[in-house]
Write a protein that holds these residues in place. Sequence first.
Motif, PDB file in Angstrom:
ATOM      1  N   ALA A 119      31.372 -27.119 -16.511  1.00 28.40           N
ATOM      2  CA  ALA A 119      31.289 -26.018 -15.364  1.00 28.40           C
ATOM      3  C   ALA A 119      32.449 -24.946 -15.887  1.00 28.40           C
ATOM      4  O   ALA A 119      33.471 -25.029 -15.872  1.00 28.40           O
ATOM      5  CB  ALA A 119      31.681 -26.658 -14.023  1.00 28.40           C
ATOM      6  N   LEU A 120      31.863 -23.568 -16.130  1.00 31.90           N
ATOM      7  CA  LEU A 120      32.623 -22.461 -16.619  1.00 31.90           C
ATOM      8  C   LEU A 120      33.126 -21.763 -15.358  1.00 31.90           C
ATOM      9  O   LEU A 120      32.079 -21.342 -14.650  1.00 31.90           O
ATOM     10  CB  LEU A 120      31.958 -21.838 -17.558  1.00 31.90           C
ATOM     11  N   PRO A 121      34.156 -21.037 -15.433  1.00 29.82           N
ATOM     12  CA  PRO A 121      34.504 -19.978 -14.318  1.00 29.82           C
ATOM     13  C   PRO A 121      33.912 -18.824 -14.486  1.00 29.82           C
ATOM     14  O   PRO A 121      33.521 -18.321 -15.941  1.00 29.82           O
ATOM     15  CB  PRO A 121      36.120 -19.937 -14.485  1.00 29.82           C
ATOM     16  N   GLU A 122      33.117 -18.263 -13.725  1.00 23.99           N
ATOM     17  CA  GLU A 122      32.328 -16.913 -13.983  1.00 23.99           C
ATOM     18  C   GLU A 122      33.150 -15.647 -14.006  1.00 23.99           C
ATOM     19  O   GLU A 122      33.115 -14.895 -12.888  1.00 23.99           O
ATOM     20  CB  GLU A 122      31.052 -16.736 -12.782  1.00 23.99           C
ATOM     21  N   ASN A 123      34.137 -15.753 -14.834  1.00 19.22           N
ATOM     22  CA  ASN A 123      34.880 -14.593 -15.087  1.00 19.22           C
ATOM     23  C   ASN A 123      35.045 -14.513 -16.559  1.00 19.22           C
ATOM     24  O   ASN A 123      34.224 -15.074 -17.454  1.00 19.22           O
ATOM     25  CB  ASN A 123      36.225 -14.744 -14.471  1.00 19.22           C
ATOM     26  N   ILE A 124      35.949 -13.467 -17.178  1.00 16.14           N
ATOM     27  CA  ILE A 124      36.182 -13.221 -18.120  1.00 16.14           C
ATOM     28  C   ILE A 124      36.489 -14.634 -19.134  1.00 16.14           C
ATOM     29  O   ILE A 124      36.347 -14.816 -20.409  1.00 16.14           O
ATOM     30  CB  ILE A 124      37.459 -12.251 -18.487  1.00 16.14           C
TER      31      ILE A 124
ATOM     32  N   ILE B 239      32.242 -19.055 -23.758  1.00 23.79           N
ATOM     33  CA  ILE B 239      30.965 -19.283 -24.599  1.00 23.79           C
ATOM     34  C   ILE B 239      30.875 -18.470 -25.870  1.00 23.79           C
ATOM     35  O   ILE B 239      30.250 -18.859 -26.823  1.00 23.79           O
ATOM     36  CB  ILE B 239      29.812 -18.708 -23.489  1.00 23.79           C
ATOM     37  N   CYS B 240      31.774 -17.535 -26.059  1.00 24.49           N
ATOM     38  CA  CYS B 240      31.861 -16.727 -27.234  1.00 24.49           C
ATOM     39  C   CYS B 240      32.519 -17.787 -28.167  1.00 24.49           C
ATOM     40  O   CYS B 240      32.224 -17.597 -29.602  1.00 24.49           O
ATOM     41  CB  CYS B 240      32.783 -15.699 -27.431  1.00 24.49           C
ATOM     42  N   LEU B 241      33.590 -18.446 -28.002  1.00 20.93           N
ATOM     43  CA  LEU B 241      34.367 -19.499 -28.785  1.00 20.93           C
ATOM     44  C   LEU B 241      33.347 -20.569 -29.258  1.00 20.93           C
ATOM     45  O   LEU B 241      33.189 -20.769 -30.270  1.00 20.93           O
ATOM     46  CB  LEU B 241      35.571 -20.079 -28.240  1.00 20.93           C
ATOM     47  N   ALA B 242      32.582 -20.983 -28.264  1.00 19.33           N
ATOM     48  CA  ALA B 242      31.613 -22.021 -28.676  1.00 19.33           C
ATOM     49  C   ALA B 242      30.634 -21.434 -29.808  1.00 19.33           C
ATOM     50  O   ALA B 242      30.331 -22.166 -30.577  1.00 19.33           O
ATOM     51  CB  ALA B 242      30.765 -22.364 -27.381  1.00 19.33           C
TER      52      ALA B 242
ATOM     53  N   LEU C   8      22.854 -20.465 -29.413  1.00 20.60           N
ATOM     54  CA  LEU C   8      22.463 -21.830 -28.728  1.00 20.60           C
ATOM     55  C   LEU C   8      23.504 -22.442 -28.302  1.00 20.60           C
ATOM     56  O   LEU C   8      23.485 -22.891 -27.030  1.00 20.60           O
ATOM     57  CB  LEU C   8      21.678 -22.843 -29.732  1.00 20.60           C
ATOM     58  N   ALA C   9      24.630 -22.507 -28.981  1.00 23.21           N
ATOM     59  CA  ALA C   9      25.674 -23.062 -28.338  1.00 23.21           C
ATOM     60  C   ALA C   9      26.400 -22.246 -27.207  1.00 23.21           C
ATOM     61  O   ALA C   9      26.857 -22.805 -26.164  1.00 23.21           O
ATOM     62  CB  ALA C   9      26.996 -23.081 -29.572  1.00 23.21           C
ATOM     63  N   ALA C  10      26.443 -21.106 -27.265  1.00 24.52           N
ATOM     64  CA  ALA C  10      26.684 -20.296 -26.057  1.00 24.52           C
ATOM     65  C   ALA C  10      25.779 -20.365 -24.794  1.00 24.52           C
ATOM     66  O   ALA C  10      26.362 -20.673 -23.642  1.00 24.52           O
ATOM     67  CB  ALA C  10      26.698 -18.789 -26.400  1.00 24.52           C
ATOM     68  N   ALA C  11      24.505 -20.508 -25.186  1.00 21.38           N
ATOM     69  CA  ALA C  11      23.631 -21.023 -24.007  1.00 21.38           C
ATOM     70  C   ALA C  11      23.807 -22.223 -23.423  1.00 21.38           C
ATOM     71  O   ALA C  11      23.687 -22.579 -22.236  1.00 21.38           O
ATOM     72  CB  ALA C  11      22.253 -20.653 -24.455  1.00 21.38           C
ATOM     73  N   ALA C  12      24.219 -23.103 -24.383  1.00 21.45           N
ATOM     74  CA  ALA C  12      24.234 -24.551 -23.977  1.00 21.45           C
ATOM     75  C   ALA C  12      25.474 -25.052 -23.319  1.00 21.45           C
ATOM     76  O   ALA C  12      25.519 -26.071 -22.459  1.00 21.45           O
ATOM     77  CB  ALA C  12      23.877 -25.407 -25.225  1.00 21.45           C
ATOM     78  N   LEU C  13      26.614 -24.257 -23.629  1.00 23.03           N
ATOM     79  CA  LEU C  13      28.007 -24.788 -22.995  1.00 23.03           C
ATOM     80  C   LEU C  13      27.883 -24.872 -21.604  1.00 23.03           C
ATOM     81  O   LEU C  13      28.506 -25.948 -20.928  1.00 23.03           O
ATOM     82  CB  LEU C  13      28.941 -23.863 -23.622  1.00 23.03           C
ATOM     83  N   PRO C  14      27.273 -24.051 -20.777  1.00 20.72           N
ATOM     84  CA  PRO C  14      27.226 -24.298 -19.433  1.00 20.72           C
ATOM     85  C   PRO C  14      26.388 -25.463 -18.776  1.00 20.72           C
ATOM     86  O   PRO C  14      26.707 -25.882 -17.505  1.00 20.72           O
ATOM     87  CB  PRO C  14      26.491 -22.716 -18.851  1.00 20.72           C
TER      88      PRO C  14
ATOM     89  N   ALA D 275      25.058 -17.333 -15.987  1.00 22.42           N
ATOM     90  CA  ALA D 275      25.593 -16.842 -14.695  1.00 22.42           C
ATOM     91  C   ALA D 275      25.963 -15.057 -14.786  1.00 22.42           C
ATOM     92  O   ALA D 275      26.589 -14.706 -15.964  1.00 22.42           O
ATOM     93  CB  ALA D 275      26.705 -17.661 -14.036  1.00 22.42           C
ATOM     94  N   GLU D 276      25.843 -14.298 -14.017  1.00 22.22           N
ATOM     95  CA  GLU D 276      26.102 -13.037 -14.061  1.00 22.22           C
ATOM     96  C   GLU D 276      27.549 -12.839 -14.372  1.00 22.22           C
ATOM     97  O   GLU D 276      27.880 -11.878 -15.367  1.00 22.22           O
ATOM     98  CB  GLU D 276      25.949 -12.421 -12.660  1.00 22.22           C
ATOM     99  N   GLY D 277      28.436 -13.724 -13.965  1.00 19.09           N
ATOM    100  CA  GLY D 277      30.131 -13.594 -14.149  1.00 19.09           C
ATOM    101  C   GLY D 277      30.236 -14.050 -15.811  1.00 19.09           C
ATOM    102  O   GLY D 277      31.336 -13.633 -16.332  1.00 19.09           O
ATOM    103  N   LEU D 278      29.367 -14.709 -16.613  1.00 21.81           N
ATOM    104  CA  LEU D 278      29.451 -14.949 -17.787  1.00 21.81           C
ATOM    105  C   LEU D 278      29.127 -14.030 -18.839  1.00 21.81           C
ATOM    106  O   LEU D 278      29.370 -13.887 -20.074  1.00 21.81           O
ATOM    107  CB  LEU D 278      28.877 -16.220 -18.230  1.00 21.81           C
ATOM    108  N   ARG D 279      28.213 -13.229 -18.415  1.00 21.71           N
ATOM    109  CA  ARG D 279      27.559 -12.039 -19.190  1.00 21.71           C
ATOM    110  C   ARG D 279      28.647 -10.886 -19.670  1.00 21.71           C
ATOM    111  O   ARG D 279      29.426 -10.593 -18.879  1.00 21.71           O
ATOM    112  CB  ARG D 279      26.300 -11.326 -18.589  1.00 21.71           C
ATOM    113  N   ILE D 280      28.118 -10.166 -20.846  1.00 17.60           N
ATOM    114  CA  ILE D 280      28.788  -9.349 -21.462  1.00 17.60           C
ATOM    115  C   ILE D 280      28.372  -8.005 -20.997  1.00 17.60           C
ATOM    116  O   ILE D 280      27.171  -7.772 -21.224  1.00 17.60           O
ATOM    117  CB  ILE D 280      28.952  -9.298 -22.755  1.00 17.60           C
ATOM    118  N   GLY D 281      28.922  -7.013 -20.414  1.00 17.34           N
ATOM    119  CA  GLY D 281      28.564  -5.645 -19.907  1.00 17.34           C
ATOM    120  C   GLY D 281      28.344  -4.607 -20.916  1.00 17.34           C
ATOM    121  O   GLY D 281      28.889  -4.582 -21.980  1.00 17.34           O
TER     122      GLY D 281
END
Length: 360
Positions: free
Chosen positions: A101-106, A112-115, A91-97, A176-182
């Motif tokens: 405003a998070l950069p859509e990169n690593i 979001i992982c730290l959250a 929930l924290a990872a999904a709610a942080l954005p 966002a696509e840039g925040l996802r883990i591939g």
Amino acid sequence: MRSMGQDLALPVLSIAAAVALFGVFAAVAAGSSPPEVWAVLYQGAFGSWFSWQNTLQRAAPLMLTALCVALPARAGLVIIGGEGALVLGGLAAAALPYAVALPENIAGTVAICLAGMVAGALWITLAGALRQYRGINETISSLLLAYVAIGLFKHLVEGPLRDPASLNKPSTNALAEGLRIGGIAGSDVHWGLALGVAACVVLALWLRWTATGFSVRVVGGNPRAAQLVGLPATRLVLLACALGGACAGLAGAVEVAAVHTNANASLIAGYGYAGILVAFIARQNPLAVIPVAILFGGFGAAGSLLQRRLGLPDASVLVLQGIAFVLILASEALRGRDWLTPLRRLRSDKPAPALKEAQP
């Protein structure tokens, strides 16, 4: 040496017996034969690359939720509320954005992982604090806190954080696509598996080779000795709880970022409860958690094939986990005993053969 052999033999024999019993029960329910059930179970778990991908994908959260049990256990606590830390981490990872405003990169993915880790750490530390400061049993409090966490999760996902476009299945906004883990090398196995393995290895080294890790083990093994040498027991217990909760929270964040892409009811999949079994079988050893989590990830992955081939419910693998858990607990009665003593006793009670009279 005998103790090490028992530590390995008892879980292996318990799991083998659980698989054997499950094969018999499933065969009766499906109208087939036990060998057929075992073959389908193996095929669904490890029989192909597709099966291996499903297995490893399920093993990643199991490793992390097992650490949520194993680390506090090394400090003398029995924490079984990893499911709550997992859902709050997701929930924290999904709610942080929503809040930042998070950069859509690593960097955004790390955020979001730290959250998720912070949310999980705070939740399990609460159970440890209730034990240390108020004397409340941590097993009961952590389990009840898990139900509270699930209630908070459902309230927020179905209320303030709900995506208006999610009609039949309430969920938060998709990441966002840039925040996802591939996936790793283009496979369906996401990088959460690497995070799980790395966490197990790092924490095993921490427990074995650092002064703080050694102090945690002393507190868990002999609290009176820890007090006599002046170790800060409360601080070490809370540290172990925080690290375990952070691992479970990371599992939730990874599930959101790599599998579901948002927080929804599918996140409450029982990984936190299965992690208890993984930790018990691994004897609270972070390194042993890795193969045990892969094995139980395979059991979970085989559920769909059991349903298609034999007509069994997808959740029938939960019966296998339950049987394994009961047998693991029962096998503790044999720990520390010499299994060969009854055989030696029977051999000593056997009458000696009569001597034949010599022929003149």
